[in-house]
Design a protein around this motif. Structure first.
Motif, PDB file in Angstrom:
ATOM      1  N   PRO A 288     -12.908  12.897  -5.810  1.00  0.00           N
ATOM      2  CA  PRO A 288     -12.337  12.754  -7.155  1.00  0.00           C
ATOM      3  C   PRO A 288     -12.361  14.068  -7.945  1.00  0.00           C
ATOM      4  N   PRO A 289     -11.377  14.242  -8.819  1.00  0.00           N
ATOM      5  CA  PRO A 289     -11.361  15.448  -9.650  1.00  0.00           C
ATOM      6  C   PRO A 289     -12.474  15.409 -10.695  1.00  0.00           C
ATOM      7  N   LYS A 290     -12.763  16.560 -11.262  1.00  0.00           N
ATOM      8  CA  LYS A 290     -13.810  16.669 -12.279  1.00  0.00           C
ATOM      9  C   LYS A 290     -13.403  15.880 -13.520  1.00  0.00           C
ATOM     10  N   PRO A 291     -14.286  14.970 -13.962  1.00  0.00           N
ATOM     11  CA  PRO A 291     -13.986  14.235 -15.187  1.00  0.00           C
ATOM     12  C   PRO A 291     -14.020  15.160 -16.407  1.00  0.00           C
ATOM     13  N   ARG A 292     -13.217  14.817 -17.358  1.00  0.00           N
ATOM     14  CA  ARG A 292     -13.175  15.596 -18.589  1.00  0.00           C
ATOM     15  C   ARG A 292     -14.547  15.541 -19.265  1.00  0.00           C
ATOM     16  N   GLY A 293     -15.017  16.677 -19.694  1.00  0.00           N
ATOM     17  CA  GLY A 293     -16.303  16.759 -20.388  1.00  0.00           C
ATOM     18  C   GLY A 293     -17.488  17.047 -19.482  1.00  0.00           C
ATOM     19  N   MET A 294     -17.292  16.952 -18.168  1.00  0.00           N
ATOM     20  CA  MET A 294     -18.401  17.233 -17.248  1.00  0.00           C
ATOM     21  C   MET A 294     -18.459  18.727 -16.996  1.00  0.00           C
ATOM     22  N   HIS A 295     -19.658  19.265 -17.005  1.00  0.00           N
ATOM     23  CA  HIS A 295     -19.839  20.684 -16.723  1.00  0.00           C
ATOM     24  C   HIS A 295     -19.450  20.970 -15.267  1.00  0.00           C
ATOM     25  N   TRP A 296     -18.882  22.138 -15.042  1.00  0.00           N
ATOM     26  CA  TRP A 296     -18.491  22.530 -13.690  1.00  0.00           C
ATOM     27  C   TRP A 296     -19.695  22.608 -12.768  1.00  0.00           C
ATOM     28  N   GLN A 297     -20.836  23.050 -13.289  1.00  0.00           N
ATOM     29  CA  GLN A 297     -22.037  23.146 -12.457  1.00  0.00           C
ATOM     30  C   GLN A 297     -22.478  21.758 -11.981  1.00  0.00           C
ATOM     31  N   THR A 298     -22.419  20.777 -12.861  1.00  0.00           N
ATOM     32  CA  THR A 298     -22.772  19.398 -12.500  1.00  0.00           C
ATOM     33  C   THR A 298     -21.810  18.873 -11.436  1.00  0.00           C
ATOM     34  N   TYR A 299     -20.521  19.098 -11.654  1.00  0.00           N
ATOM     35  CA  TYR A 299     -19.511  18.650 -10.690  1.00  0.00           C
ATOM     36  C   TYR A 299     -19.724  19.322  -9.341  1.00  0.00           C
ATOM     37  N   SER A 300     -19.994  20.611  -9.361  1.00  0.00           N
ATOM     38  CA  SER A 300     -20.224  21.346  -8.116  1.00  0.00           C
ATOM     39  C   SER A 300     -21.447  20.814  -7.379  1.00  0.00           C
ATOM     40  N   ASN A 301     -22.511  20.534  -8.115  1.00  0.00           N
ATOM     41  CA  ASN A 301     -23.723  19.984  -7.495  1.00  0.00           C
ATOM     42  C   ASN A 301     -23.456  18.616  -6.868  1.00  0.00           C
ATOM     43  N   LEU A 302     -22.704  17.780  -7.574  1.00  0.00           N
ATOM     44  CA  LEU A 302     -22.368  16.463  -7.027  1.00  0.00           C
ATOM     45  C   LEU A 302     -21.500  16.596  -5.777  1.00  0.00           C
ATOM     46  N   TYR A 303     -20.566  17.528  -5.809  1.00  0.00           N
ATOM     47  CA  TYR A 303     -19.708  17.770  -4.647  1.00  0.00           C
ATOM     48  C   TYR A 303     -20.550  18.175  -3.434  1.00  0.00           C
ATOM     49  N   LEU A 304     -21.469  19.107  -3.652  1.00  0.00           N
ATOM     50  CA  LEU A 304     -22.302  19.568  -2.536  1.00  0.00           C
ATOM     51  C   LEU A 304     -23.219  18.463  -2.024  1.00  0.00           C
TER      52      LEU A 304
END
Length: 80
Positions: free
Chosen positions: A26-42
């Motif tokens: 899924p794409p990064k939700p609006r308002g979520m920090h990129w670092q958080t999204y990257s960590n979840l992706y990894l």
């Protein structure tokens, strides 16, 4: 379903994605920090690898049992 698959599903649902693993991450939700999204992706990728490793181990065990059963059947046929 193993723990790794449940964790993958949980991460995808947190990001607004579906329960299936066929669709893209899924794409990064609006308002979520990129670092958080990257960590979840990894983390999701790590769980994916664990899930694949678990599946491979299960298939190895299945193949070993299948081989043992076939050997028993062959021996049984020889004795008849």
């Amino acid at each position: 379903m193993g723990r790794a698959q449940r964790q993958r599903r949980k991460i995808r649902q947190r990001l607004g994605g579906g329960w299936d693993f066929v669709t893209q991450f899924p794409p990064k939700p609006r308002g979520m920090h990129w670092q958080t999204y990257s960590n979840l992706y990894l983390r999701e990728r790590e769980y994916e690898q664990r899930s694949l490793d678990d599946c491979a181990a299960w298939l190895d065990r299945f193949e070993a049992r299948r081989g043992a059963v076939l050997e028993i059947l062959r021996n049984h046929r020889r004795n008849d």
